[in-house]
Design a protein around this motif. Structure first.
Motif, short mmCIF file in Angstrom:
data_model
loop_
_atom_site.label_atom_id
_atom_site.label_comp_id
_atom_site.label_asym_id
_atom_site.label_seq_id
_atom_site.Cartn_x
_atom_site.Cartn_y
_atom_site.Cartn_z
N MET A 1 8.65 6.28 -4.26
CA MET A 1 7.80 5.12 -4.36
C MET A 1 7.68 4.40 -3.02
SD MET A 1 5.86 3.43 -6.33
CE MET A 1 5.67 2.22 -7.56
N SER A 2 8.77 4.30 -2.27
CA SER A 2 8.74 3.59 -0.99
C SER A 2 7.79 4.25 -0.01
CB SER A 2 10.13 3.54 -0.37
OG SER A 2 10.99 2.81 -1.19
N LEU A 3 7.83 5.57 0.05
CA LEU A 3 6.95 6.28 0.97
C LEU A 3 5.49 6.08 0.58
CD1 LEU A 3 6.98 7.96 3.50
CD2 LEU A 3 7.11 9.99 2.09
N GLU A 4 5.20 6.10 -0.71
CA GLU A 4 3.83 5.87 -1.16
C GLU A 4 3.38 4.45 -0.80
OE1 GLU A 4 0.13 6.38 -2.25
OE2 GLU A 4 1.60 8.01 -2.17
N ASN A 5 4.25 3.48 -1.00
CA ASN A 5 3.91 2.10 -0.63
C ASN A 5 3.73 1.97 0.88
OD1 ASN A 5 3.93 1.32 -3.28
ND2 ASN A 5 5.90 0.29 -3.19
N ALA A 6 4.56 2.68 1.64
CA ALA A 6 4.43 2.66 3.10
C ALA A 6 3.07 3.24 3.50
CB ALA A 6 5.57 3.42 3.75
N ARG A 7 2.63 4.28 2.81
CA ARG A 7 1.29 4.84 3.08
C ARG A 7 0.20 3.81 2.79
NH1 ARG A 7 3.35 9.61 0.26
NH2 ARG A 7 3.81 11.16 1.82
N GLN A 8 0.39 3.05 1.72
CA GLN A 8 -0.62 2.05 1.35
C GLN A 8 -0.71 0.93 2.38
OE1 GLN A 8 0.61 0.86 -2.59
NE2 GLN A 8 -0.96 2.14 -3.53
N VAL A 9 0.40 0.54 2.98
CA VAL A 9 0.36 -0.57 3.94
C VAL A 9 0.07 -0.10 5.37
CG1 VAL A 9 1.85 -2.04 2.54
CG2 VAL A 9 2.86 -0.65 4.36
N TYR A 10 0.08 1.20 5.60
CA TYR A 10 -0.23 1.73 6.93
C TYR A 10 -1.53 1.15 7.50
CZ TYR A 10 -1.94 5.03 10.42
OH TYR A 10 -2.46 5.59 11.54
N PRO A 11 -2.65 1.19 6.77
CA PRO A 11 -3.89 0.63 7.34
C PRO A 11 -3.77 -0.86 7.68
CG PRO A 11 -4.38 1.88 5.35
CD PRO A 11 -2.89 1.76 5.44
N PRO B 1 11.17 -10.54 1.82
CA PRO B 1 11.62 -10.37 3.21
C PRO B 1 12.93 -9.59 3.29
CG PRO B 1 10.81 -12.59 2.91
CD PRO B 1 10.84 -11.95 1.54
N ARG B 2 13.72 -9.64 2.25
CA ARG B 2 15.01 -8.93 2.24
C ARG B 2 14.82 -7.42 2.02
NH1 ARG B 2 20.45 -10.71 1.30
NH2 ARG B 2 19.78 -12.87 1.27
N THR B 3 13.79 -7.02 1.27
CA THR B 3 13.61 -5.60 0.94
C THR B 3 12.54 -4.90 1.75
OG1 THR B 3 12.01 -6.09 -0.82
CG2 THR B 3 14.35 -5.99 -1.45
N ILE B 4 11.71 -5.67 2.43
CA ILE B 4 10.55 -5.07 3.11
C ILE B 4 10.95 -4.08 4.19
CG2 ILE B 4 10.12 -6.81 4.92
CD1 ILE B 4 7.15 -6.27 3.25
N LEU C 1 9.13 -0.66 5.93
CA LEU C 1 9.12 -0.51 7.38
C LEU C 1 9.97 0.66 7.87
CD1 LEU C 1 9.12 -4.26 8.43
CD2 LEU C 1 7.19 -2.67 8.32
N LYS C 2 11.14 0.90 7.25
CA LYS C 2 11.98 2.03 7.68
C LYS C 2 11.28 3.38 7.45
CE LYS C 2 15.67 1.92 9.18
NZ LYS C 2 16.08 1.93 10.59
N VAL D 1 18.05 -4.20 11.12
CA VAL D 1 17.96 -2.78 10.75
C VAL D 1 16.96 -2.01 11.61
CG1 VAL D 1 18.70 -3.18 8.38
CG2 VAL D 1 16.26 -3.16 8.92
N TRP D 2 16.07 -2.72 12.30
CA TRP D 2 15.05 -2.04 13.10
C TRP D 2 15.68 -1.14 14.17
CZ3 TRP D 2 13.61 -1.91 18.23
CH2 TRP D 2 12.41 -1.26 18.49
#
Length: 135
Positions: free
Chosen positions: A1-11, A51-54, A59-60, A97-98
């Motif tokens: 799910m995280s990777l899919e959400n990361a794809r959605q926020v990429y643009p 902000p704690r989970t983003i 982002l990771k 974590v960055w």
């Protein structure tokens, strides 16, 4: 799910990078994008993060994909909320974590703000972002 959400926020992140680059070219003041700001943008897309989970959930995975594909690190555009540092002003930087990926690769020490800022500028100024997610 995280990777899919990361794809959605990429643009969204690519558009943020382009906006920041235009701001610099136009010599206007930069408006930093905090985790809270990014959470609000994600919520508009139906992605509920705090902000704690983003960092770990969006982002990771995005940072890993950027590094794997040898592209600038888009996650560098999002900072933690600046903390007041007394007479020295606010310290602008990403969340702790960055740095993990760069420390593991032996490229940086955790907390090296100059290193982060170079990555921030590279992501901001990169002009060849793929239109669709590359991961």
């Amino acid at each position: 799910m995280s990777l899919e959400n990361a794809r959605q926020v990429y643009p969204v992140l690519v558009e943020m990078a382009k906006d920041l680059a235009r701001t610099i070219r136009d010599r206007r003041p930069v408006v930093w994008i905090s985790y809270e700001d990014f959470c609000r943008r994600c919520l508009e897309m139906g992605i509920k993060e705090t902000p704690r989970t983003i960092a770990s959930r969006l982002l990771k995975p995005l940072q890993s994909a950027c590094l794997e594909h040898q592209l600038p690190d888009l996650s560098a555009l999002v900072i933690q909320k600046p903390k007041n540092r007394g007479d020295f002003g606010n310290l602008i930087r990403p969340g702790d974590v960055w740095w993990e990926a760069y420390v593991q690769r032996g490229e940086s020490m955790a907390g090296d703000v100059n290193f982060w800022f170079a990555k921030f500028k590279a992501a901001r100024d990169f002009e060849q972002w793929p239109e669709t997610p590359f991961f």
